[in-house]
Structure formats: C-alpha cells, structure tokens
Write an enzyme that holds these catalytic residues in place. Structure first.
Site, PDB file in Angstrom:
ATOM      1  N   LYS A 177     -28.867  42.085  -3.121  1.00 22.45           N
ATOM      2  CA  LYS A 177     -28.831  42.592  -2.104  1.00 22.45           C
ATOM      3  C   LYS A 177     -29.965  42.682  -0.468  1.00 22.45           C
ATOM      4  O   LYS A 177     -28.804  42.640   0.472  1.00 22.45           O
ATOM      5  CB  LYS A 177     -29.132  44.420  -2.776  1.00 22.45           C
ATOM      6  CG  LYS A 177     -28.839  44.423  -3.522  1.00 22.45           C
ATOM      7  CD  LYS A 177     -27.578  44.980  -2.583  1.00 22.45           C
ATOM      8  CE  LYS A 177     -26.380  44.218  -3.371  1.00 22.45           C
ATOM      9  NZ  LYS A 177     -25.140  44.308  -4.680  1.00 22.45           N
TER      10      LYS A 177
ATOM     11  N   LYS B 125     -15.390  43.415   0.822  1.00 21.48           N
ATOM     12  CA  LYS B 125     -15.606  44.118  -0.076  1.00 21.48           C
ATOM     13  C   LYS B 125     -14.410  43.225  -1.262  1.00 21.48           C
ATOM     14  O   LYS B 125     -15.296  42.791  -2.946  1.00 21.48           O
ATOM     15  CB  LYS B 125     -15.063  45.427  -0.278  1.00 21.48           C
ATOM     16  CG  LYS B 125     -15.528  46.134  -0.849  1.00 21.48           C
ATOM     17  CD  LYS B 125     -16.953  46.959  -1.576  1.00 21.48           C
ATOM     18  CE  LYS B 125     -17.324  47.210  -2.634  1.00 21.48           C
ATOM     19  NZ  LYS B 125     -18.454  46.675  -3.084  1.00 21.48           N
TER      20      LYS B 125
ATOM     21  N   TRP C  68      -9.456  37.784   7.043  1.00 20.60           N
ATOM     22  CA  TRP C  68     -10.517  37.813   6.785  1.00 20.60           C
ATOM     23  C   TRP C  68     -10.394  36.319   7.319  1.00 20.60           C
ATOM     24  O   TRP C  68      -9.588  36.010   6.239  1.00 20.60           O
ATOM     25  CB  TRP C  68     -11.094  38.244   5.756  1.00 20.60           C
ATOM     26  CG  TRP C  68     -12.208  38.286   5.441  1.00 20.60           C
ATOM     27  CD1 TRP C  68     -13.633  38.362   5.388  1.00 20.60           C
ATOM     28  CD2 TRP C  68     -13.562  36.684   4.440  1.00 20.60           C
ATOM     29  NE1 TRP C  68     -14.741  38.003   5.380  1.00 20.60           N
ATOM     30  CE2 TRP C  68     -14.478  36.904   5.337  1.00 20.60           C
ATOM     31  CE3 TRP C  68     -12.610  35.719   4.111  1.00 20.60           C
ATOM     32  CZ2 TRP C  68     -15.844  35.870   4.288  1.00 20.60           C
ATOM     33  CZ3 TRP C  68     -13.199  34.578   3.611  1.00 20.60           C
ATOM     34  CH2 TRP C  68     -14.498  35.343   3.790  1.00 20.60           C
TER      35      TRP C  68
ATOM     36  N   ARG D  38     -12.370  46.483   2.813  1.00 22.47           N
ATOM     37  CA  ARG D  38     -11.784  45.014   2.035  1.00 22.47           C
ATOM     38  C   ARG D  38     -12.989  44.352   2.615  1.00 22.47           C
ATOM     39  O   ARG D  38     -13.004  43.067   2.144  1.00 22.47           O
ATOM     40  CB  ARG D  38     -11.117  44.709   1.582  1.00 22.47           C
ATOM     41  CG  ARG D  38      -9.898  45.606   1.055  1.00 22.47           C
ATOM     42  CD  ARG D  38      -8.449  46.083   1.249  1.00 22.47           C
ATOM     43  NE  ARG D  38      -8.487  44.090   0.473  1.00 22.47           N
ATOM     44  CZ  ARG D  38      -7.505  43.982  -0.683  1.00 22.47           C
ATOM     45  NH1 ARG D  38      -7.721  44.948  -1.190  1.00 22.47           N
ATOM     46  NH2 ARG D  38      -7.983  43.094  -1.098  1.00 22.47           N
TER      47      ARG D  38
ATOM     48  N   GLU E   4     -27.715  39.960   1.694  1.00 22.59           N
ATOM     49  CA  GLU E   4     -26.693  40.272   2.026  1.00 22.59           C
ATOM     50  C   GLU E   4     -26.230  41.731   3.098  1.00 22.59           C
ATOM     51  O   GLU E   4     -25.575  41.343   4.103  1.00 22.59           O
ATOM     52  CB  GLU E   4     -25.989  41.250   0.670  1.00 22.59           C
ATOM     53  CG  GLU E   4     -24.922  40.992  -0.123  1.00 22.59           C
ATOM     54  CD  GLU E   4     -24.558  41.442  -1.058  1.00 22.59           C
ATOM     55  OE1 GLU E   4     -24.588  42.198  -1.496  1.00 22.59           O
ATOM     56  OE2 GLU E   4     -22.847  41.650  -0.969  1.00 22.59           O
TER      57      GLU E   4
ATOM     58  N   HIS F 173     -43.419  26.130 -11.595  1.00 23.70           N
ATOM     59  CA  HIS F 173     -41.998  25.163 -12.480  1.00 23.70           C
ATOM     60  C   HIS F 173     -41.431  24.573 -11.204  1.00 23.70           C
ATOM     61  O   HIS F 173     -40.374  24.204 -10.532  1.00 23.70           O
ATOM     62  CB  HIS F 173     -41.059  25.420 -13.132  1.00 23.70           C
ATOM     63  CG  HIS F 173     -41.967  25.432 -14.606  1.00 23.70           C
ATOM     64  ND1 HIS F 173     -42.023  24.557 -15.696  1.00 23.70           N
ATOM     65  CD2 HIS F 173     -41.690  26.714 -15.396  1.00 23.70           C
ATOM     66  CE1 HIS F 173     -42.532  24.955 -16.778  1.00 23.70           C
ATOM     67  NE2 HIS F 173     -42.107  25.929 -16.570  1.00 23.70           N
TER      68      HIS F 173
ATOM     69  N   CYS G  91      -8.854  39.623   3.422  1.00 25.30           N
ATOM     70  CA  CYS G  91      -7.325  40.129   4.226  1.00 25.30           C
ATOM     71  C   CYS G  91      -6.593  41.549   3.613  1.00 25.30           C
ATOM     72  O   CYS G  91      -6.460  41.419   1.905  1.00 25.30           O
ATOM     73  CB  CYS G  91      -6.426  39.282   4.003  1.00 25.30           C
ATOM     74  SG  CYS G  91      -6.981  37.475   4.775  1.00 25.30           S
TER      75      CYS G  91
ATOM     76  N   ASN H 196      -2.021  36.986   2.795  1.00 27.09           N
ATOM     77  CA  ASN H 196      -3.225  37.684   2.194  1.00 27.09           C
ATOM     78  C   ASN H 196      -3.241  36.446   1.111  1.00 27.09           C
ATOM     79  O   ASN H 196      -1.902  35.438   0.782  1.00 27.09           O
ATOM     80  CB  ASN H 196      -3.194  38.425   0.796  1.00 27.09           C
ATOM     81  CG  ASN H 196      -3.554  39.750   1.977  1.00 27.09           C
ATOM     82  OD1 ASN H 196      -3.687  40.082   3.613  1.00 27.09           O
ATOM     83  ND2 ASN H 196      -3.695  40.876   1.197  1.00 27.09           N
ATOM     84  N   GLY H 197      -4.163  35.409   1.448  1.00 25.53           N
ATOM     85  CA  GLY H 197      -4.210  34.339  -0.188  1.00 25.53           C
ATOM     86  C   GLY H 197      -4.361  32.647   0.867  1.00 25.53           C
ATOM     87  O   GLY H 197      -4.783  32.951   2.342  1.00 25.53           O
TER      88      GLY H 197
ATOM     89  N   GLU I 136     -30.506  40.727  -8.460  1.00 22.91           N
ATOM     90  CA  GLU I 136     -29.662  41.593  -7.375  1.00 22.91           C
ATOM     91  C   GLU I 136     -30.458  42.198  -6.809  1.00 22.91           C
ATOM     92  O   GLU I 136     -29.757  42.162  -5.334  1.00 22.91           O
ATOM     93  CB  GLU I 136     -28.958  42.720  -8.516  1.00 22.91           C
ATOM     94  CG  GLU I 136     -28.449  43.356  -8.490  1.00 22.91           C
ATOM     95  CD  GLU I 136     -26.868  43.485  -8.022  1.00 22.91           C
ATOM     96  OE1 GLU I 136     -26.907  42.286  -7.704  1.00 22.91           O
ATOM     97  OE2 GLU I 136     -26.265  44.313  -7.155  1.00 22.91           O
TER      98      GLU I 136
HETATM   99  C1  F6R Z   1     -22.808  42.046  -3.298  1.00 24.49           C
HETATM  100  C2  F6R Z   1     -21.117  42.330  -4.346  1.00 24.49           C
HETATM  101  C3  F6R Z   1     -20.566  40.975  -4.888  1.00 24.49           C
HETATM  102  C4  F6R Z   1     -19.177  41.389  -5.589  1.00 24.49           C
HETATM  103  C5  F6R Z   1     -18.737  39.828  -6.186  1.00 24.49           C
HETATM  104  C6  F6R Z   1     -17.640  40.721  -6.930  1.00 24.49           C
HETATM  105  O1  F6R Z   1     -22.657  43.410  -3.017  1.00 24.49           O
HETATM  106  O2  F6R Z   1     -20.623  43.246  -4.222  1.00 24.49           O
HETATM  107  O3  F6R Z   1     -21.072  40.311  -5.109  1.00 24.49           O
HETATM  108  O4  F6R Z   1     -20.142  42.303  -6.780  1.00 24.49           O
HETATM  109  O5  F6R Z   1     -17.908  39.533  -4.919  1.00 24.49           O
HETATM  110  O6  F6R Z   1     -16.985  41.359  -7.293  1.00 24.49           O
HETATM  111  P1  F6R Z   1     -16.338  42.446  -8.288  1.00 24.49           P
HETATM  112  O7  F6R Z   1     -17.157  43.165  -9.118  1.00 24.49           O
HETATM  113  O8  F6R Z   1     -15.204  42.749  -7.470  1.00 24.49           O
HETATM  114  O9  F6R Z   1     -15.100  41.029  -8.847  1.00 24.49           O
END
Ligand code: F6R
Length: 613
Positions: free
Chosen positions: A489, A608, A75, A27, A492, A508, A2, A99-100, A485
């Site tokens: 990716k 984000k 959001w 965001r 996501e 295992h 948000c 927000n929150g 990672e």
């Molecule tokens: C995935 C991604 C998230 C962030 C996570 C933490 O591509 O970007 O997994 O890494 O939400 O975010 P930050 O780094 O902003 O604390």
C-alpha cells in the site's frame, strides 16, 4: 487497464460513449479517445492524453456526432503515452479499438510494410486495423468473415471492436483473454469491456465467450464461435447496483479513504445470511460441493498482488484450524512453470476484479489437470473468473474505485476465514474452536470501527515520512502477509520504496539496511511470537533504527525517542488480527500519500484491473 465502449443506435451516441469512458476510468488509463461516423458518413475522431475530462472538454470545443462509434481508454503498453498512440486507430475506412496485447505485431508489421502499409502510431493495435483493411481489399467479405480469417494470425490477448466507415450500421467485435460484453438497449446495442460502462442504458447483457465473433446493429445481434458456426449465447439480466457514482465521494476527499471507512459496513454485507445458528452457511454452494470439500486434502491458491497477500494469510488459517496443507502462488509464476497437482487438491483463484490476466490464464491452464475443482473468490459476479470457475464465493465489498485495494482485501480475508470454518464444519472441526472463530468474525465490524479512532495519531505520524525514501515492514506468522500488504500500500500510493520481511529474517540480511532514515514499521500482537518480536525490535534499536510499533495497549512497549507506539485496543482475538491490523496499514499509507500530495486514487503507472500480462 484499457477500457472499450461501442454503440450503434438510431440516436446520437457521442455523449453516451464519453459517459461510458468515465465509468471505466476506475480501471486505470493514461489517454482516451473516440471515433464516430455521422449521418453524412463522415468519420470523426478525437483523442487526448490524460483524463477523460480532457477529452470531454475537447468534445465541447470540437463537437462530435454520430449514431455509431467506439471509444477507448488506453493504458500504455506498446508505444509512449501520446495522442497518436491513443485509440481508436484507423486504416482508411477501418476503425479499431483494442484491449490486450498483440505479441507478434512487429512480425505482422513487417509483412504489412512490404504491402505498402505505414503505421502512424507505435501501437500493436494499428496493425489490426491495417490487417483488416488488407484482408478486406484482397478477399472482401463482411468484417465478421474477415475477423474469422485473420484471427489465426494474431498471437496474444484481445478484446477488439471494429467499425467500417463504408458500412456504418454494424459494429463487429471479438475477444480472447480480454472480456467483452454486449448490452442490449432500446433501438440500440452496445459493447463494452466491462458492463459498468453500460449501466445507464442496458440491463440485459450477453457475455461473449473466448473466440466468439459478434456483429451488432441497432436492432440485431449475431454471434459466431471461433469456428465460424452461428451460436446463441444466453442473455442475462443484471441489475448491477449503480453505486458507481463518480461524483460522489460523500464527505471523503478520496475514494480510497471512503473505501477504508466503508469496511465495517461491507464486512457486515459479506457476513449477512452466512452465519446462522452459530454455523457458516454459503447459500450459493449447493449440496454437491459439501461432498467434494469433504475430500479435500490440499489447497492451492493462485492470485496476484493484494489478493496474493490475502491468500498468504489464509494459508496460516487453513493449516492451523483445519490442518489442510495450503500452497499459495503468484499467478504469473504458476502459469509458466511445470507445477505438480497434489492429490485431492482444491484450486482457489482469488481476485477482486475477476479479470486479472495472469489469474485467469492460470485458471484456464489448470482445467483438466487433476484438481478436484476450482473455486473463485471474487468481488464481481459477472467477471470471467466467476463464469469460468466451477464454484464461486462472492465477497460483497461493492465496487472499489481506488486503485489501491482496501475493502476488497479485508473482505477477501473475511470470506477466506469463513471458508476455512465451513470446510472445518464438514470435516468435523472442534466445535469450541469453531464457535470462538465464528464469534470473532462477527466482532470484526466493531473492531474495525474502533481502529478508526487512532486515525488522528496515524495522521500525525505520517509527517515523519515526508522525506523518507525507504521503509521496512516487519511481521511474524499471519501478520507477515499484513506487513507485505502494508508495504505494498505504501509504495503504491506514496511512491516510497517499502519492503516487508518476516521479522525472523532480519539477521539474514535486512539488518544491514537499518539506520535512522529508514522507518521500521512493526506489526505485533500479543501472541506466542510477542517475545520474539521484542528481540527483533531490540536488534533494530541497537543499530540506531526508528521503530513504529502497531500493537495492543498492553503489549509492554514503552515510547522513547526512537520508538513510536500506535496502540490498538486490548485482547483482540488472535485469529482475526490480520484483518484488524490491516486497517492501520491502510491509514498509514493513505496519510503519508496525503502529505506527499500524490494522486491517491490513481497512482502513477498503475491500473485497477490488470487485464494484460
Ligand atoms: C494493490 C492491488 C493489486 C491487485 C492485483 C490483483 O492494491 O489492488 O495488487 O490486488 O492487481 O487484482 P485482482 O484482485 O483484481 O486480481
């Protein structure tokens, strides 16, 4: 997640609020709305599900005006994604954007229900509007006084802006666990959850502290702390580089693609002025930190998501290069368990945004728990994490708009490797190893440029994934977190279920999954684990699996029907392989998502900046 923007001015602010919301789009959100009070004292509200663009279109059809107003991107947390649930919420003359999460909203609603209040929405936010309205009716006072009285009743996290239609010259706000900043303008003052929203109108900012209550008119700012005492908070000047040009992706189709290709440049930015005469220098560290770092005997890293993966890689580096034990933990776990603080332990909080709720909460609970010090590694210099840590190191990735983190991740890794060497310098590291690692770091931008040359091959391969439901990623050593990672990716942005394993774990359990429909992506470099990885690959092939091997040219793999090789160049310095091998993982996820036609920059359900738990 948000975002909030508020403005009080002598001029009309509706267009500014909409533009502010656009700047907060990165965001992540799923609906948007705004409310203003016009010169006749009339409240106007417009809300829409979907993009800010949809709200903007609606604002053309139903023009909205006013010299004071609040706007919000939501959001969904409490209540479905509907227009009725979008903010701002109203209780007669009281208008609220939030927000929150208010955790005890159901309990509060039961009490308000008995007093005759009825919620139109399913949100926790509407409760705040009713609570303020009830307090105003019962005991009166300014909104700031009312907030001070109701705060003890609100459990959870919040950044709240409130407007009273009957007193439409003042915006009142408060925050706890969710940031708010005041932007000081000309004959106007602004509020936002992120200064980026205010870039075109303000360069002077006041960051609100936890529990502060603020009251702004077009020409005054008043702040009280959580005890109701009047306080001054410093005004800081920020000329934040306005590289958030939402129209400009340059020649790229997506922000994520742009950000992948920016990596050589932003790593150069991160290295700039930090390698001098063959040594790592962090000009932002004063002398005092060297003494402190010389004492460090343990490192505790806390992070979430992609940042957690960079922490995992650095564990291999800290333990191998400077022999300092390092533990890495997901913030949402760490914050709720009874952890033990090791002797002489340095706390590192890793976050791209610096606003991740769990990471911030973990930092807050570790205060006075016995860590030597806290160090934030972050991409946003005005973030809460940076402001609340004892020390900080900034990565210089520039704003990252694609929800899937790419350039911030490789920059975090670069800074972490530099930090390892910096601590090594203090603790008397072998100078040959030190020079060779520093040399390898300086080669990173060139190596990454070279990896881009395999993009076409990766794009061709991506078609093989179009009908796949699952994928397995394997790595060993410091490439295991890169497998994690890569899997993150892929899931996501392509919505393919992907799992990562340390290749030694295959037997295992995960071997049971292997069949021709589950592509297995193997990241392997020419190090002491190469032969072990070759055996793991044989085990997969023997069970009819299809393997995609990302490795150096001369690693000794031969293509066949069920082995695809994606060769990188030869003889890359082992220590930096996690950074270099990240690039093909990003490109693979990107191209698969491209063929699957997903919303790459704003994948479904994700935000984000994860500012709620
Ligand atoms: C995935 C991604 C998230 C962030 C996570 C933490 O591509 O970007 O997994 O890494 O939400 O975010 P930050 O780094 O902003 O604390």
């Amino acid at each position: 997640m948000c975002g909030i923007v508020g403005a009080v001015s002598k001029r009309d602010i509706a267009q500014f609020l909409l533009a502010g919301l656009r700047r907060l789009e990165y965001r992540g959100y799923d609906s948007a709305g705004l409310a203003t009070v016009d010169s006749k004292g009339k409240l106007n509200r417009l809300r829409r599900v979907g993009k800010v663009e949809v709200l903007m279109e609606a604002a053309k059809k139903y023009p909205i005006q006013g010299h004071i107003g609040i706007a919000h991107t939501r959001w969904a947390t409490h209540g479905k994604l509907t227009e009725i649930n979008a903010h701002p919420h109203i209780s007669e003359n009281i208008v609220v954007a939030h927000n929150g999460i208010i955790e005890n909203y159901k309990f509060l609603y039961e009490r308000l229900y008995r007093k005759g209040y009825r919620c139109m929405s399913e949100t926790d936010t509407e409760i705040i509007a009713h609570l303020v309205h009830w307090e105003q009716k019962q005991r009166g006072g300014t909104l700031a006084e009312i907030i001070l009285r109701i705060i003890p009743q609100l459990y959870g996290t919040y950044g709240i802006i409130i407007m009273d239609v009957h007193n439409s010259n003042v915006l009142t706000a408060t925050c706890s666990g969710s940031p708010l900043v005041i932007g000081c303008g000309m004959d106007a003052n602004f509020l936002a959850s992120d200064p980026i929203a205010l870039l075109p109108v303000a360069h002077r900012f006041v960051f609100i502290e936890e529990g502060d209550i603020i009251e702004v008119t077009h020409c005054t700012i008043k702040i009280w702390n959580k005890f109701g005492q009047s306080v001054n908070r410093p005004e800081v000047e920020y000329f934040i580089k306005d590289d958030y040009d939402i129209e400009s992706k340059g020649p790229y189709q997506h922000y994520m693609q742009k950000e992948i290709f920016e990596q050589p440049k932003v790593i150069k930015d991160t290295l700039k002025n930090r390698i001098i005469n063959g040594a790592i220098i962090f000009p932002e560290f004063g002398q005092s930190i060297n003494k402190l770092l010389s004492k460090v005997k343990h490192i505790q890293i806390i992070a979430c998501g992609t940042s957690y993966h960079s922490g995992m890689v650095s564990k291999y580096w800290f333990e191998e290069l400077v022999r300092i034990p390092c533990d890495v933990e997901i913030a949402s776990e760490f914050r709720y368990r009874k952890f033990v603080v090791r002797k002489d332990s340095l706390l590192i909080v890793l976050s791209q945004s610096g606003e991740t709720a769990d990471t911030l909460a973990a930092l807050r609970i570790t205060k006075n728990m016995g860590y030597l010090s806290s160090l934030a590694i972050c991409n946003v210099d005005y973030s809460s994490l940076v402001r609340e840590s004892d020390f900080c190191l900034l990565i210089k990735a520039g704003i990252e708009i694609g929800v899937a983190s790419t350039k911030a991740f490789t920059n975090q890794l670069t800074v972490l490797l530099m930090l390892v060497i910096y601590i090594g310098q203090i603790k008397g590291m072998n100078s040959k190893i030190q020079s060779s690692v520093i040399h390898a770091i300086t080669l990173l931008p060139d190596y990454i440029e070279q990896v881009f040359s395999i993009e076409k091959g990766i794009a061709n391969l991506s078609k093989n994934f179009i009908d796949k439901q699952h994928a397995l990623f394997l790595g060993r050593g410091s490439l295991y977190p890169i497998a994690m990672e890569g899997a993150l990716k892929l899931k996501e942005i392509s919505y393919i279920h992907a799992e990562a394993y340390a290749a030694g774990e295959l037997k295992h359990g995960p071997l049971a999954l292997i069949n021709m429909n589950i592509p297995v992506i193997v990241i392997v470099t020419k190090n002491n684990l190469l032969d072990k990885m070759k055996s793991n690959i044989e085990e997969i092939l023997a069970r009819g699996g299809n393997v995609y091997i990302f490795s150096e040219y001369n690693s000794g793999f031969i293509e066949s029907d069920n082995i695809k090789i994606i060769p990188l160049f030869e003889n890359i310095e082992t220590i930096i392989t996690p950074i270099v091998y990240t690039i093909p993982m990003q490109l693979l996820a990107y191209h698969i998502a491209l063929v699957k036609k997903t919303d790459i920059d704003k994948p479904r359900n994700l935000a984000k900046s994860v500012t709620v738990e």
